[in-house]
Scaffold this active site. Structure first.
Site, PDB file in Angstrom:
ATOM      1  N   HIS A 117       0.870  -1.177   0.000  1.00  0.00           N
ATOM      2  CA  HIS A 117       0.000   0.000   0.000  1.00  0.00           C
ATOM      3  C   HIS A 117       0.913   1.236   0.000  1.00  0.00           C
ATOM      4  O   HIS A 117       2.021   1.182   0.536  1.00  0.00           O
ATOM      5  CB  HIS A 117      -0.839  -0.050   1.282  1.00  0.00           C
ATOM      6  CG  HIS A 117      -1.902   0.991   1.386  1.00  0.00           C
ATOM      7  ND1 HIS A 117      -1.644   2.285   1.772  1.00  0.00           N
ATOM      8  CD2 HIS A 117      -3.241   0.926   1.171  1.00  0.00           C
ATOM      9  CE1 HIS A 117      -2.778   2.969   1.794  1.00  0.00           C
ATOM     10  NE2 HIS A 117      -3.755   2.174   1.428  1.00  0.00           N
ATOM     11  N   ASP A 194       3.113  -4.381   8.244  1.00  0.00           N
ATOM     12  CA  ASP A 194       1.899  -3.595   8.053  1.00  0.00           C
ATOM     13  C   ASP A 194       0.725  -4.555   8.248  1.00  0.00           C
ATOM     14  O   ASP A 194       0.428  -5.385   7.381  1.00  0.00           O
ATOM     15  CB  ASP A 194       1.912  -2.986   6.647  1.00  0.00           C
ATOM     16  CG  ASP A 194       0.592  -2.302   6.296  1.00  0.00           C
ATOM     17  OD1 ASP A 194      -0.375  -2.426   7.064  1.00  0.00           O
ATOM     18  OD2 ASP A 194       0.536  -1.655   5.230  1.00  0.00           O
ATOM     19  N   GLN A 197      -4.375  -5.100   7.083  1.00  0.00           N
ATOM     20  CA  GLN A 197      -5.354  -6.049   6.521  1.00  0.00           C
ATOM     21  C   GLN A 197      -5.281  -7.430   7.179  1.00  0.00           C
ATOM     22  O   GLN A 197      -5.978  -8.346   6.744  1.00  0.00           O
ATOM     23  CB  GLN A 197      -5.139  -6.199   5.008  1.00  0.00           C
ATOM     24  CG  GLN A 197      -5.369  -4.925   4.222  1.00  0.00           C
ATOM     25  CD  GLN A 197      -6.815  -4.435   4.250  1.00  0.00           C
ATOM     26  OE1 GLN A 197      -7.737  -5.166   4.628  1.00  0.00           O
ATOM     27  NE2 GLN A 197      -7.022  -3.194   3.867  1.00  0.00           N
ATOM     28  N   LYS A 220     -10.508  -0.316  10.525  1.00  0.00           N
ATOM     29  CA  LYS A 220     -10.701  -1.499   9.679  1.00  0.00           C
ATOM     30  C   LYS A 220     -11.098  -2.715  10.525  1.00  0.00           C
ATOM     31  O   LYS A 220     -11.308  -3.799   9.994  1.00  0.00           O
ATOM     32  CB  LYS A 220      -9.416  -1.809   8.910  1.00  0.00           C
ATOM     33  CG  LYS A 220      -9.074  -0.742   7.859  1.00  0.00           C
ATOM     34  CD  LYS A 220      -7.844  -1.132   7.100  1.00  0.00           C
ATOM     35  CE  LYS A 220      -7.215   0.009   6.345  1.00  0.00           C
ATOM     36  NZ  LYS A 220      -7.951   0.392   5.143  1.00  0.00           N
ATOM     37  N   CYS A 370      -4.710   2.304  -3.754  1.00  0.00           N
ATOM     38  CA  CYS A 370      -3.512   2.872  -3.115  1.00  0.00           C
ATOM     39  C   CYS A 370      -2.324   1.920  -3.197  1.00  0.00           C
ATOM     40  O   CYS A 370      -1.546   1.796  -2.251  1.00  0.00           O
ATOM     41  CB  CYS A 370      -3.770   3.242  -1.656  1.00  0.00           C
ATOM     42  SG  CYS A 370      -4.943   4.553  -1.462  1.00  0.00           S
TER      43      CYS A 370
END
Ligand code: PMP
Length: 412
Positions: A117, A194, A197, A220, A370
């Site tokens: 991302h 990261d 997700q 999220k 993104c």
């Protein structure tokens, strides 16, 4: 699964029942999280840390209780390793500044991957420009998985940090982060994950994974916007300098210099988002009441079901005209599917599909998500992305497939 807790799912869009399949962008919030925000503002809102008065002490306690909850949720050794931020982007920027200011010099290298991302590319790119360092990326194989052989060859005495997405927000695929961390650690190189997700969809244990840093966003994972987390191993956080100056992060301020607060406050300048942290705790409580394993299983089953339905639609072929290309097809995914539709050899623009789905009440995302470098590598202008949350079920998939069929009948 617990749809009743999400009032927004009863909304109508363009006169149709909302089918919300844009969870990778942001999730909806259950009543329990909204109640926590209401409770905070109606019962104990007061600035934390500075007050001797009752409400301030209650607010301070709640913020620290939330920090403890996050620490337990991701398996951190201590709540001192949890820094509250605005979200994943803010966490990575904080790390890039702090780590970069202290440890990066001209000619050093940072490694990310070809499927990141923008928020795990641009902060490192900006840092590398400031420091005349080099940003490198792990190339992708044909099937859009990371080329770990190439990665092995990239690790060298100039590499200072590796930063990798756990789950791709475009493809939904799970990256081999444990292996990447092991390979980097063999050379004494720290790794940032990261988790934007992954944390909303699977059980995370940062100690078992052995990552040095992890970033993720509250919004999220059924929490509010404006709150996120940077996890860091204590030995790293103690070494690193603060990335922002202001109140709370100091010990003493004199004209001849300032001494900094202890962990984690050193990294939390100004009034923190203590309402957000409390609501994030409510979101974690909510996810735990269902169970992370159950959430992951449910979403993976839904993803498989949706892939099958999409393939079925392609096989039906709308008179042999339509081909549906699912990216990273058949690979295990954490609730995200990206695809494109071809009419013969002609790509139907994802934006057109997204617009026609929206008119039928189905919310999906279209575009580059993104992640332009990945989309460039896929040689398409974008994809249509369907992403699931714990409240989605097969009826959402069926509604989406019916709406897609209709959209294609208009477009072809
Ligand atoms: N990384 C990944 C993998 C993401 O999916 C996102 C959000 N789409 C981000 C980082 C950025 O998260 P935020 O906008 O909440 O800071």
């Amino acid at each position: 699964m617990n749809r009743e807790d999400f009032a927004i799912l009863k909304e109508q869009v363009h006169g149709r029942n909302l089918v919300y399949l844009d969870n990778a962008a942001t999730s909806q919030k259950p009543k329990q999280v909204l109640d926590a925000i209401m409770e905070a503002y109606t019962s104990w809102n007061s600035n934390i840390h500075r007050g001797v008065h009752h409400l301030s002490q209650v607010a301070t306690m709640k913020h620290e209780e939330a920090r403890q909850k996050v620490a337990e949720f991701i398996g951190a050794q201590s709540s001192d390793e949890i820094i509250f931020t605005k979200g994943t982007t803010d966490s990575i920027n904080a790390l890039a500044f702090s780590f970069g200011e202290m440890l990066l010099k001209e000619g050093d290298e940072i490694i990310v991957s070809g499927l990141e991302h923008h928020s795990n590319i641009v902060p490192w790119q900006m840092l590398c420009e400031r420091k005349k360092a080099v940003l490198r990326h792990i190339p992708l194989r044909e099937d859009l998985s990371l080329d770990l052989e190439a990665f092995k060859g990239m690790l060298n005495e100039k590499t200072r940090l590796v930063s990798i997405a756990h789950v791709s927000n475009v493809l939904g695929t799970i990256q081999p982060v444990e292996q990447i961390i092991r390979m980097a650690h063999e050379k004494g190189i720290p790794v940032c994950i990261d988790g934007a997700q992954s944390v909303p969809h699977m059980k995370i244990d940062v100690q078992a994974m052995d990552c040095d840093f992890m970033a993720f966003s509250g919004h999220k994972m059924y929490g509010p916007t404006g709150i996120g987390v940077l996890y860091g191993k204590r030995e790293w956080l103690e070494k690193l300098p603060p990335h922002e100056g202001g109140g709370e992060m100091i010990n003493h301020v004199r004209w001849n210099g300032t001494t900094f607060n202890e962990l984690p406050y050193k990294f939390e300048a100004g009034t923190p988002n203590f309402i957000g942290s409390w609501a994030l705790k409510a979101a974690i409580d909510y996810m735990q009441s269902i169970g992370l394993e159950a959430i992951e299983k449910h979403e993976q089953e839904l993803t498989e079901y949706c892939e099958k339905q999409l393939k079925g639609l392609a096989d039906e072929g709308m008179s042999g005209l339509v081909d549906i290309h699912i990216y990273a097809e058949g690979q295990t995914k954490e609730g995200v599917i990206s695809f494109n539709v071809y009419n013969g050899k002609q790509l139907i623009h994802p934006f057109d599909i997204g617009t026609l789905l929206d008119q039928q009440g189905v919310a999906v995302r279209t575009g580059h998500h993104c992640a332009e470098p990945l989309i460039d590598e896929m040689k398409v202008p974008g994809t249509v992305r369907v992403s699931f949350g714990l409240y989605n079920d097969k009826s959402d998939v069926d509604a989406f497939i019916a709406a897609l069929k209709k959209a294609l009948s208009i477009l072809i």
